[in-house]
Design a protein around this motif. Structure first.
Motif, PDB file in Angstrom:
ATOM      1  N   ASP A 111       0.635  -1.146  -0.017  1.00 23.72           N
ATOM      2  CA  ASP A 111       0.089   0.038  -0.137  1.00 23.72           C
ATOM      3  C   ASP A 111       0.757   1.197   0.057  1.00 23.72           C
ATOM      4  N   GLY A 112       2.239   1.034   0.131  1.00 19.15           N
ATOM      5  CA  GLY A 112       3.034   2.237  -0.310  1.00 19.15           C
ATOM      6  C   GLY A 112       3.496   2.746   1.132  1.00 19.15           C
ATOM      7  N   SER A 113       3.057   2.183   2.324  1.00 18.66           N
ATOM      8  CA  SER A 113       3.482   2.409   3.812  1.00 18.66           C
ATOM      9  C   SER A 113       4.845   2.101   3.805  1.00 18.66           C
ATOM     10  N   ASP A 172       2.396   9.407  -1.238  1.00 23.63           N
ATOM     11  CA  ASP A 172       2.053   9.693  -2.414  1.00 23.63           C
ATOM     12  C   ASP A 172       2.967   9.388  -3.454  1.00 23.63           C
ATOM     13  N   GLU A 173       4.510   9.342  -3.271  1.00 22.15           N
ATOM     14  CA  GLU A 173       5.400   8.887  -4.048  1.00 22.15           C
ATOM     15  C   GLU A 173       6.657   8.295  -3.142  1.00 22.15           C
ATOM     16  N   LEU A 199      13.537   8.229  -1.045  1.00 25.34           N
ATOM     17  CA  LEU A 199      12.701   9.121  -0.812  1.00 25.34           C
ATOM     18  C   LEU A 199      11.175   8.804  -0.797  1.00 25.34           C
ATOM     19  N   ALA A 200      10.583   8.827   0.302  1.00 27.87           N
ATOM     20  CA  ALA A 200       9.051   8.683   0.596  1.00 27.87           C
ATOM     21  C   ALA A 200       8.434   9.785   0.901  1.00 27.87           C
ATOM     22  N   SER A 201       7.487  10.538   0.134  1.00 23.29           N
ATOM     23  CA  SER A 201       6.905  11.588   0.426  1.00 23.29           C
ATOM     24  C   SER A 201       5.557  11.751   0.420  1.00 23.29           C
ATOM     25  N   ARG A 202       4.919  12.480   1.017  1.00 18.98           N
ATOM     26  CA  ARG A 202       3.305  12.655   1.016  1.00 18.98           C
ATOM     27  C   ARG A 202       2.952  14.313   0.841  1.00 18.98           C
ATOM     28  N   ARG A 219      13.795  10.382   4.221  1.00 17.89           N
ATOM     29  CA  ARG A 219      14.944  10.092   3.351  1.00 17.89           C
ATOM     30  C   ARG A 219      15.525   9.126   3.981  1.00 17.89           C
ATOM     31  N   VAL A 220      15.931   8.052   3.215  1.00  9.94           N
ATOM     32  CA  VAL A 220      17.028   6.818   3.667  1.00  9.94           C
ATOM     33  C   VAL A 220      17.867   6.950   2.960  1.00  9.94           C
ATOM     34  N   THR A 221      19.284   7.213   3.268  1.00 15.65           N
ATOM     35  CA  THR A 221      20.565   6.982   2.714  1.00 15.65           C
ATOM     36  C   THR A 221      21.346   5.629   2.690  1.00 15.65           C
TER      37      THR A 221
END
Length: 251
Positions: A59-61, A80-81, A94-97, A105-107
């Protein structure tokens, strides 16, 4: 069950793997290794370089687990992306809403394992206990719904019915929480929408948020929920409340 697995992938291979898995959104993604995590949005935080397990569900979580503890160290219940890029020879997730504006942000610095797992559709799930017990527990532990949430009232009566939990978030916005012990359906979304509209008419200006808290949600219900600008929080385990005993009074 394992669709694809990489051991000690390079940054280029890891990005290619993530983009393949994210494109279909039909698998559970796990990446374990050395990473740095930062969050920007309603607050800001940075987790120093350490060993983490990053999980992205269908589900994108997003969940990021440290070596200890049950709860994730950081998470994004709705995105959302989600994308992966290369920056200075490192793979960055990069996981954004958009509403509210948030970015995790996970490096990835040194990855040991990356997996794409095919899991069957989840079966029906029902929380132990009654809905009243669920309400009592979450009223005592609102942080299970959202950090910083403060419950103002339970079973608050409005023109459209009784609100399970009426709360305020960390930014002072009013929050209507509808609870379901089993999988949430479109009826639950409609019910939550009515409660939010009722509260909005009373408070007037300002954003009134609506959160549906349940073990899971059907696909049509999730689409309707997002279309209405409401939110879903997965609650599939509850702590036991400590029962306090009091001595009977003489008066």
């Amino acid at each position: 069950m394992i669709r694809e697995q990489l051991l000690a992938p390079t940054a280029v291979d890891l990005r290619a793997f993530l983009m393949r898995a994210l494109r279909t959104r039909d698998c559970l993604i796990q990446v374990g290794g050395l990473a740095e995590v930062s969050y920007h949005g309603r607050a800001a935080s940075t987790a120093e370089v350490g060993s983490y397990l990053v999980m992205i569900k269908r589900d994108g979580s997003l969940q990021i687990h440290a070596p200890k503890g049950v709860k994730p160290m950081n998470w994004q219940p709705k995105t959302d992306e989600i994308t992966a890029v290369l920056e200075e020879k490192q793979c960055v997730l990069l996981a954004s809403r958009r509403s509210p504006m948030e970015l995790v942000r996970v490096t990835f610095l040194e990855v040991q394992m990356a997996q794409a797992l095919e899991l069957n559709e989840e079966a029906g799930f029902l929380l132990t206990g009654s809905e009243a017990q669920m309400q009592e527990t979450l009223a005592a532990h609102p942080e299970l719904i959202e950090p910083g949430l403060r419950v103002l009232n339970r079973e608050l009566l409005v023109e459209s019915g009784g609100i399970d939990l009426y709360a305020q978030d960390a930014q002072g916005r009013f929050v209507v929480v509808e609870l379901k012990r089993g999988r949430a359906t479109q009826d639950a979304v409609s019910q939550l929408g009515r409660y939010v509209a009722s509260v909005q008419r009373v408070v007037g200006t300002g954003v009134v948020r609506g959160i549906l808290a349940a073990p899971s949600i059907t696909g049509p219900a999730r689409r309707e929920l997002e279309g209405r600008g409401l939110e879903f929080v997965e609650v599939n385990a509850l702590p036991l409340l400590k029962k306090t005993t009091t001595q009977p009074s003489l008066f």
